[in-house]
Write a protein that holds these residues in place. Structure first.
Motif, PDB file in Angstrom:
ATOM      1  N   GLY A  32     -19.383 123.021   9.609  1.00  0.00           N
ATOM      2  CA  GLY A  32     -18.038 123.594   9.552  1.00  0.00           C
ATOM      3  C   GLY A  32     -16.959 122.542   9.769  1.00  0.00           C
ATOM      4  O   GLY A  32     -17.237 121.376  10.046  1.00  0.00           O
ATOM      5  N   ARG A  33     -15.709 122.976   9.650  1.00  0.00           N
ATOM      6  CA  ARG A  33     -14.577 122.070   9.834  1.00  0.00           C
ATOM      7  C   ARG A  33     -13.521 122.727  10.711  1.00  0.00           C
ATOM      8  O   ARG A  33     -13.315 123.943  10.651  1.00  0.00           O
TER       9      ARG A  33
ATOM     10  N   THR B 207     -29.896 121.996  14.589  1.00  0.00           N
ATOM     11  CA  THR B 207     -30.426 123.278  14.115  1.00  0.00           C
ATOM     12  C   THR B 207     -29.420 123.972  13.207  1.00  0.00           C
ATOM     13  O   THR B 207     -29.788 124.571  12.186  1.00  0.00           O
ATOM     14  N   SER B 208     -28.151 123.878  13.559  1.00  0.00           N
ATOM     15  CA  SER B 208     -27.106 124.463  12.727  1.00  0.00           C
ATOM     16  C   SER B 208     -27.004 123.747  11.385  1.00  0.00           C
ATOM     17  O   SER B 208     -26.810 124.387  10.343  1.00  0.00           O
ATOM     18  N   ARG B 209     -27.129 122.431  11.397  1.00  0.00           N
ATOM     19  CA  ARG B 209     -27.046 121.680  10.147  1.00  0.00           C
ATOM     20  C   ARG B 209     -28.206 122.029   9.222  1.00  0.00           C
ATOM     21  O   ARG B 209     -28.032 122.205   8.003  1.00  0.00           O
TER      22      ARG B 209
ATOM     23  N   PRO C 174     -19.508 118.869  13.750  1.00  0.00           N
ATOM     24  CA  PRO C 174     -20.396 117.981  14.524  1.00  0.00           C
ATOM     25  C   PRO C 174     -19.658 116.776  15.100  1.00  0.00           C
ATOM     26  O   PRO C 174     -19.926 116.366  16.231  1.00  0.00           O
ATOM     27  N   VAL C 175     -18.724 116.226  14.333  1.00  0.00           N
ATOM     28  CA  VAL C 175     -17.951 115.074  14.808  1.00  0.00           C
ATOM     29  C   VAL C 175     -17.032 115.493  15.948  1.00  0.00           C
ATOM     30  O   VAL C 175     -16.871 114.770  16.939  1.00  0.00           O
TER      31      VAL C 175
ATOM     32  N   ARG D 194     -21.303 112.367   9.990  1.00  0.00           N
ATOM     33  CA  ARG D 194     -22.153 113.523  10.265  1.00  0.00           C
ATOM     34  C   ARG D 194     -23.519 113.097  10.793  1.00  0.00           C
ATOM     35  O   ARG D 194     -24.064 113.700  11.726  1.00  0.00           O
ATOM     36  N   GLN D 195     -24.073 112.035  10.212  1.00  0.00           N
ATOM     37  CA  GLN D 195     -25.383 111.552  10.657  1.00  0.00           C
ATOM     38  C   GLN D 195     -25.323 110.949  12.055  1.00  0.00           C
ATOM     39  O   GLN D 195     -26.265 111.076  12.837  1.00  0.00           O
ATOM     40  N   VAL D 196     -24.231 110.293  12.372  1.00  0.00           N
ATOM     41  CA  VAL D 196     -24.086 109.641  13.672  1.00  0.00           C
ATOM     42  C   VAL D 196     -23.980 110.660  14.796  1.00  0.00           C
ATOM     43  O   VAL D 196     -24.439 110.409  15.923  1.00  0.00           O
ATOM     44  N   SER D 197     -23.405 111.822  14.529  1.00  0.00           N
ATOM     45  CA  SER D 197     -23.028 112.757  15.588  1.00  0.00           C
ATOM     46  C   SER D 197     -24.191 113.150  16.489  1.00  0.00           C
ATOM     47  O   SER D 197     -24.051 113.137  17.724  1.00  0.00           O
TER      48      SER D 197
END
Length: 333
Positions: free
Chosen positions: A176-177, A248-250, A184-185, A64-67
């Motif tokens: 989300g998934r 912004t979404s995160r 994000p991924v 998630r952080q990398v995305s």
């Protein structure tokens, strides 16, 4: 019938060995070879020095952080491959994100707000490309100026305060998934696949590499260099605004100060991924590896309690080392 047994002196082994050796030699000369080795070594080092590095939750956190950085690094790769650079991506990301948030909170349909945010990022990229390609200005100066302009507009628009109150469904882009994969991924992978097709399987990609390798020769061969430079910076602005959507979404908040120093992380991912800082040589796959390597490094150092100031020093040293290795490999060719 007796089964055939291969010995070191058998003809089949003699034929197989050169094939493997050839494939290994080609791979070792690939731009992704050293980045991949570096990623493996960093993962091993972090696994040995931290207790929970390979825990599923931690790996999900790294992805998630990398995305966000990886998405920005896609546009930065295109800019650097063409012999340029884009320092405005962090500020453009913040501006796009705050515009999306402000317009949605103000009552604009979410689809329109997102489209405007992405469009503003693209517009800044095209403006960068115009000044670089048609006005002949140095990329580092142009993008440094537009970095200040974008950041200033974001601060004026928000008054320097975050914009909250976004609709709940907007969190999908950041947390989300889809079929078990984080949104994000998934967005990051889609952006990388599109960039891979563009750079490695279209004439446009070949022209971008050629411009970075030898711009004058490319121009003399009939390629309209300014047009492709405009495209490169437009893509960089667009990917920055896509990253702004995800961040912004995160955060579920439009942050005018978001993205500070993100341009340095994007450059680090590109250089650590094996792309020559002078342009003309590199790989979008290498950039993905470089972004993951940087994310693993940040995660591991945080788990070890290393000060953020020390982390900046470590990342700076790694960038210098990556640039040195890239230059040495280029000299040997």
């Amino acid at each position: 019938m007796q089964p055939q047994v291969l010995t070191m002196n058998s003809p089949d082994t003699a034929k197989a060995a050169p094939g493997f050796a050839t494939r290994y030699k080609r791979f070792s000369q690939s731009p992704v070879f050293f980045p991949l080795i570096g990623l493996v070594l960093v993962c091993i080092a972090m696994a040995l020095t931290t207790e929970h590095f390979f825990d599923p939750d931690n790996l999900v956190n790294i992805a998630r952080q990398v995305s966000v950085n990886a998405i920005i690094a896609v546009g930065m790769t295109c800019a650097i491959l063409s012999g340029g650079i884009d320092l405005s991506v962090g500020a453009v990301m913040a501006l796009a994100g705050t515009l999306m948030a402000g317009l949605m909170v103000g009552g604009m349909p979410p689809e329109a707000a997102i489209a405007i945010g992405l469009g503003v990022g693209l517009l800044f990229g095209v403006a960068n490309g115009f000044f670089v390609a048609y006005a002949g200005m140095p990329p580092i100066i142009v993008t440094l100026a537009t970095m200040g302009i974008a950041r200033g507009i974001a601060l004026i628009y928000t008054g320097g305060y975050p914009i909250d109150g976004l609709p709940d469904w907007f969190a999908f882009f950041g947390s989300g998934r889809v079929l078990g994969l984080q949104a994000p991924v998934l967005i990051m992978l889609l952006v990388f696949v599109a960039a891979y097709v563009l750079l490695d399987h279209t004439p446009v990609g070949r022209y971008i590499y050629a411009i970075g390798g030898n711009e004058e020769a490319t121009r003399l061969s009939g390629v309209r260099v300014p047009r492709y430079k405009l495209l490169v910076y437009g893509l960089s602005g667009l990917t920055a605004s896509i990253a702004g959507l995800v961040l912004t979404s995160r955060l579920m908040s439009g942050q005018p100060n978001a993205g500070v120093s993100f341009e340095l992380d994007a450059i680090a991912a590109v250089v650590m991924g094996g792309t020559a800082i002078s342009g003309g040589r590199g790989s979008i796959v290498g950039t993905l590896i470089g972004a993951v390597m940087l994310g693993v490094l940040n995660n591991g150092l945080n788990m070890m309690g290393v000060s953020p100031y020390v982390q900046n020093i470590i990342k700076g040293v790694i960038i210098l080392l990556a640039i040195y290795i890239s230059r040495e490999r280029t000299k040997r060719r």
